[in-house]
Design a protein around this motif. Structure first.
Motif, PDB file in Angstrom:
ATOM      1  N   THR A 109       0.853  -1.200   0.000  1.00 53.08           N
ATOM      2  CA  THR A 109       0.000   0.000   0.000  1.00 53.08           C
ATOM      3  C   THR A 109       0.887   1.248   0.000  1.00 53.08           C
ATOM      4  O   THR A 109       2.088   1.163   0.306  1.00 53.08           O
ATOM      5  CB  THR A 109      -0.920   0.091   1.249  1.00 53.08           C
ATOM      6  OG1 THR A 109      -0.103   0.337   2.400  1.00 53.08           O
ATOM      7  CG2 THR A 109      -1.746  -1.154   1.464  1.00 53.08           C
ATOM      8  N   GLY A 110       0.257   2.382  -0.277  1.00 53.02           N
ATOM      9  CA  GLY A 110       0.981   3.650  -0.208  1.00 53.02           C
ATOM     10  C   GLY A 110       1.395   3.958   1.226  1.00 53.02           C
ATOM     11  O   GLY A 110       2.490   4.456   1.480  1.00 53.02           O
ATOM     12  N   PHE A 111       0.503   3.659   2.160  1.00 47.48           N
ATOM     13  CA  PHE A 111       0.791   3.934   3.573  1.00 47.48           C
ATOM     14  C   PHE A 111       2.066   3.195   3.994  1.00 47.48           C
ATOM     15  O   PHE A 111       2.994   3.775   4.570  1.00 47.48           O
ATOM     16  CB  PHE A 111      -0.398   3.485   4.440  1.00 47.48           C
ATOM     17  CG  PHE A 111      -0.349   3.990   5.855  1.00 47.48           C
ATOM     18  CD1 PHE A 111      -1.152   5.049   6.252  1.00 47.48           C
ATOM     19  CD2 PHE A 111       0.508   3.433   6.789  1.00 47.48           C
ATOM     20  CE1 PHE A 111      -1.106   5.531   7.563  1.00 47.48           C
ATOM     21  CE2 PHE A 111       0.561   3.904   8.095  1.00 47.48           C
ATOM     22  CZ  PHE A 111      -0.245   4.951   8.482  1.00 47.48           C
ATOM     23  N   HIS A 135       1.044  13.658   4.798  1.00 48.04           N
ATOM     24  CA  HIS A 135       0.084  12.576   5.048  1.00 48.04           C
ATOM     25  C   HIS A 135       0.448  11.781   6.309  1.00 48.04           C
ATOM     26  O   HIS A 135       1.617  11.665   6.684  1.00 48.04           O
ATOM     27  CB  HIS A 135       0.060  11.639   3.836  1.00 48.04           C
ATOM     28  CG  HIS A 135      -1.023  10.620   3.913  1.00 48.04           C
ATOM     29  ND1 HIS A 135      -0.791   9.320   4.287  1.00 48.04           N
ATOM     30  CD2 HIS A 135      -2.355  10.725   3.685  1.00 48.04           C
ATOM     31  CE1 HIS A 135      -1.940   8.658   4.271  1.00 48.04           C
ATOM     32  NE2 HIS A 135      -2.900   9.490   3.901  1.00 48.04           N
ATOM     33  N   ASP A 210       6.159  12.796  -1.977  1.00 49.68           N
ATOM     34  CA  ASP A 210       4.993  11.902  -2.019  1.00 49.68           C
ATOM     35  C   ASP A 210       4.074  12.409  -3.126  1.00 49.68           C
ATOM     36  O   ASP A 210       3.462  13.473  -3.007  1.00 49.68           O
ATOM     37  CB  ASP A 210       4.294  11.929  -0.652  1.00 49.68           C
ATOM     38  CG  ASP A 210       3.007  11.109  -0.629  1.00 49.68           C
ATOM     39  OD1 ASP A 210       2.427  10.875  -1.698  1.00 49.68           O
ATOM     40  OD2 ASP A 210       2.580  10.739   0.478  1.00 49.68           O
ATOM     41  N   ALA A 212       1.314  10.960  -4.316  1.00 50.68           N
ATOM     42  CA  ALA A 212       0.001  10.284  -4.296  1.00 50.68           C
ATOM     43  C   ALA A 212      -1.043  11.057  -5.108  1.00 50.68           C
ATOM     44  O   ALA A 212      -1.777  10.469  -5.901  1.00 50.68           O
ATOM     45  CB  ALA A 212      -0.470  10.105  -2.859  1.00 50.68           C
ATOM     46  N   HIS A 213      -1.111  12.382  -4.919  1.00 46.30           N
ATOM     47  CA  HIS A 213      -2.154  13.177  -5.591  1.00 46.30           C
ATOM     48  C   HIS A 213      -1.607  13.940  -6.800  1.00 46.30           C
ATOM     49  O   HIS A 213      -2.297  14.799  -7.346  1.00 46.30           O
ATOM     50  CB  HIS A 213      -2.777  14.172  -4.607  1.00 46.30           C
ATOM     51  CG  HIS A 213      -3.470  13.495  -3.473  1.00 46.30           C
ATOM     52  ND1 HIS A 213      -4.785  13.100  -3.522  1.00 46.30           N
ATOM     53  CD2 HIS A 213      -3.003  13.094  -2.261  1.00 46.30           C
ATOM     54  CE1 HIS A 213      -5.116  12.507  -2.390  1.00 46.30           C
ATOM     55  NE2 HIS A 213      -4.050  12.490  -1.605  1.00 46.30           N
ATOM     56  N   THR A 242       1.244   6.276  -4.910  1.00 46.04           N
ATOM     57  CA  THR A 242       0.280   5.205  -4.612  1.00 46.04           C
ATOM     58  C   THR A 242      -0.339   4.748  -5.928  1.00 46.04           C
ATOM     59  O   THR A 242      -0.404   5.509  -6.893  1.00 46.04           O
ATOM     60  CB  THR A 242      -0.864   5.690  -3.709  1.00 46.04           C
ATOM     61  OG1 THR A 242      -1.619   6.669  -4.427  1.00 46.04           O
ATOM     62  CG2 THR A 242      -0.376   6.291  -2.433  1.00 46.04           C
ATOM     63  N   SER A 244      -3.442   3.799  -5.659  1.00 48.47           N
ATOM     64  CA  SER A 244      -4.854   3.821  -5.260  1.00 48.47           C
ATOM     65  C   SER A 244      -5.615   5.056  -5.751  1.00 48.47           C
ATOM     66  O   SER A 244      -6.785   5.219  -5.434  1.00 48.47           O
ATOM     67  CB  SER A 244      -4.947   3.759  -3.733  1.00 48.47           C
ATOM     68  OG  SER A 244      -4.290   4.872  -3.160  1.00 48.47           O
ATOM     69  N   LYS A 245      -4.933   5.888  -6.539  1.00 50.19           N
ATOM     70  CA  LYS A 245      -5.634   7.099  -6.974  1.00 50.19           C
ATOM     71  C   LYS A 245      -5.697   7.098  -8.517  1.00 50.19           C
ATOM     72  O   LYS A 245      -6.500   6.356  -9.058  1.00 50.19           O
ATOM     73  CB  LYS A 245      -4.961   8.311  -6.363  1.00 50.19           C
ATOM     74  CG  LYS A 245      -4.905   8.133  -4.818  1.00 50.19           C
ATOM     75  CD  LYS A 245      -4.422   9.294  -4.071  1.00 50.19           C
ATOM     76  CE  LYS A 245      -4.031   8.987  -2.638  1.00 50.19           C
ATOM     77  NZ  LYS A 245      -5.034   8.368  -1.794  1.00 50.19           N
TER      78      LYS A 245
HETATM   79  C1  LIG Z   1      -0.492  11.980   0.307  1.00 52.28           C
HETATM   80  C2  LIG Z   1      -0.790  10.533   0.553  1.00 52.28           C
HETATM   81  N1  LIG Z   1       0.226   9.692   0.790  1.00 52.28           N
HETATM   82  C3  LIG Z   1       0.010   8.375   1.035  1.00 52.28           C
HETATM   83  C4  LIG Z   1      -1.247   7.848   1.056  1.00 52.28           C
HETATM   84  C5  LIG Z   1      -1.463   6.406   1.377  1.00 52.28           C
HETATM   85  O1  LIG Z   1      -1.797   5.697   0.227  1.00 52.28           O
HETATM   86  P1  LIG Z   1      -2.767   4.421   0.225  1.00 52.28           P
HETATM   87  O2  LIG Z   1      -4.119   4.864   0.666  1.00 52.28           O
HETATM   88  O3  LIG Z   1      -2.721   4.012  -1.197  1.00 52.28           O
HETATM   89  O4  LIG Z   1      -2.163   3.419   1.157  1.00 52.28           O
HETATM   90  C6  LIG Z   1      -2.343   8.684   0.792  1.00 52.28           C
HETATM   91  C7  LIG Z   1      -3.712   8.112   0.766  1.00 52.28           C
HETATM   92  O5  LIG Z   1      -4.672   8.559   1.223  1.00 52.28           O
HETATM   93  C8  LIG Z   1      -2.109  10.064   0.544  1.00 52.28           C
HETATM   94  O6  LIG Z   1      -3.126  10.902   0.336  1.00 52.28           O
END
Ligand SMILES: Cc1ncc(COP(=O)(O)O)c(C=O)c1O
Length: 398
Positions: A109-111, A135, A210, A212-213, A242, A244-245
């Motif tokens: 996962t991204g987290f 995040h 990061d 992600a967005h 990630t 996931s987006k």
């Molecule tokens: C800026 C940022 N980094 C990391 C993550 C974590 O990613 P994931 O939800 O894919 O585990 C998120 C997700 O909400 C995020 O917004």
């Protein structure tokens, strides 16, 4: 006292639930892309991170099915042992090529990516510098760093003089890692990356961003924040993202210099001791990357509607945090008011996200819209009309 006493006493959400105003954990009964069925009713989804609308793309769905047919529903183990399929290594090579860096590593996962990379790199006596709006997964990485005797410095968000003041206080030759979101997830603001990179060079710090967005959203062909500013991904040391987006899947990645990525691969606990990305997720992420490369017009459309919707809400009289990203934070300014506003938007057929403290500072409670490239004009009109109607009802606009 019993360990579970705090659970039995937990009542924070009860009042809001009783009033039917809880904006969280709402169930989606059917998903038809930008429109979903919730509580028996069609609503326009304006609170998802499916920025390019690829979760419903036939090619993405088919790729996920094919990957499951070929490799099963799970890898049933960690990347370190039995969990590395040829799909995983292909995804990593394709992503490294897209970003123009040497190597990439896919986490579950991204987290876990943020937490794992930070905890692996920043050791005892070393320094992590983290933006205050980063995040939660970056913050969680910092907790591990601190517990192991490393130093964590939090600087005011996107404030380069605050960052420089922090850098000045750290001994010159001490190892330093600056970690920042490229696009901040609550405010939608873009980090001042050119200034941050200049400071990092001047003070001998490494940079991890990061995305992600930002991946699939900003920059040339969706290459992200560095590209948005005319920089390369090699101008930052590590690019995190990630799946996931924009990538319409689940998972995370870290990309950069091969020797550093290899070090993380062999040393990150979060990587080695988690089951690897499921085959279906890898298949979907690879197909999404292919589409992102082939169809830049999706990103163009997302940019265009983001600007139009921002302008539309502002001209109705709403206060928004300024940016150009598809994250549109509309300031409401009070917890209960935000929940009630959210509920009325739902009644009008629009699902958005209600954000209260600690997600944002008190007084900045907001409704956050995240836009999707595949909206038709009717969806955009519906969102604007719902905001106009509810905004007037609440006396937030004239
Ligand atoms: C800026 C940022 N980094 C990391 C993550 C974590 O990613 P994931 O939800 O894919 O585990 C998120 C997700 O909400 C995020 O917004």
């Amino acid at each position: 006292m019993d360990m579970f006493e705090k659970c039995y006493q937990f009542s924070r959400a009860n009042e809001v639930i009783a009033a039917g105003l809880l904006p969280y954990f709402r169930t989606i009964e059917e998903n038809h892309g930008p429109v979903v069925k919730m509580e028996g009713k069609d609503v326009v989804m304006a609170g998802s991170n499916d920025y390019l609308g690829l979760t419903q793309h036939p090619e993405v769905i088919e790729a996920a099915i094919q990957a499951i047919r070929a490799f099963g529903s799970s890898c049933s183990g960690s990347r370190f042992l039995n969990g590395t399929s040829i799909l995983h290594t292909q995804l990593e090579e394709e992503l490294a090529d897209f970003l123009g860096v040497e190597a990439c590593l896919a986490f579950t996962t991204g987290f876990l990516t943020n937490q794992g990379v930070i905890a692996t790199l920043v050791e005892r006596g070393e320094h992590l510098l983290s933006d205050a709006e980063n995040h939660a997964s970056i913050v969680a990485g910092g907790w591990i760093v601190r517990a192991r005797g490393g130093n964590v410095h939090r600087y005011a968000t996107n404030n380069m003089s605050a960052l420089e003041n922090t850098l000045k206080k750290i001994p010159k030759d001490a190892p330093k890692l600056i970690v920042t979101d490229g696009v901040f997830s609550m405010s939608g603001r873009i980090v001042d990356l050119p200034a941050l990179v200049r400071l990092a060079k001047a003070y001998g710090a490494r940079v991890m961003i990061d995305e992600a967005h930002a991946a699939g959203v900003l920059g040339e062909g969706g290459r992200g924040t560095p590209s948005h500013f005319g920089l390369k991904n090699t101008d930052v040391d590590l690019t995190m993202g990630t799946f996931s987006k924009s990538f319409a899947s689940l998972g995370g990645f870290i990309a950069g210099e091969r020797r550093v990525v290899d070090y993380i691969k062999f040393n990150s606990q979060a990587f080695r001791f988690s089951a690897s990305m499921a085959p279906g997720s890898v298949g979907a992420a690879r197909a999404s990357l292919r589409i992102i490369r082939r169809e830049p017009e999706r990103i163009e459309r997302l940019r265009k509607i983001s600007l139009e919707m921002r302008q539309g809400l502002k001209s109705q009289g709403f206060k928004l945090i300024e940016s150009i990203t598809p994250i549109l934070p509309v300031i409401i300014g009070d917890d209960m008011l935000t929940f009630r506003f959210w509920k009325r938007l739902m009644d009008e057929g629009v699902f958005a996200n209600a954000v209260i403290a600690p997600g944002v500072p008190s007084g900045m409670q907001l409704i956050r819209l995240s836009l999707i490239a595949t909206y038709k004009q009717e969806h955009l009109d519906k969102i604007l009309e719902a905001f106009r109607k509810v905004g007037k009802e609440f006396g937030l606009i004239g």
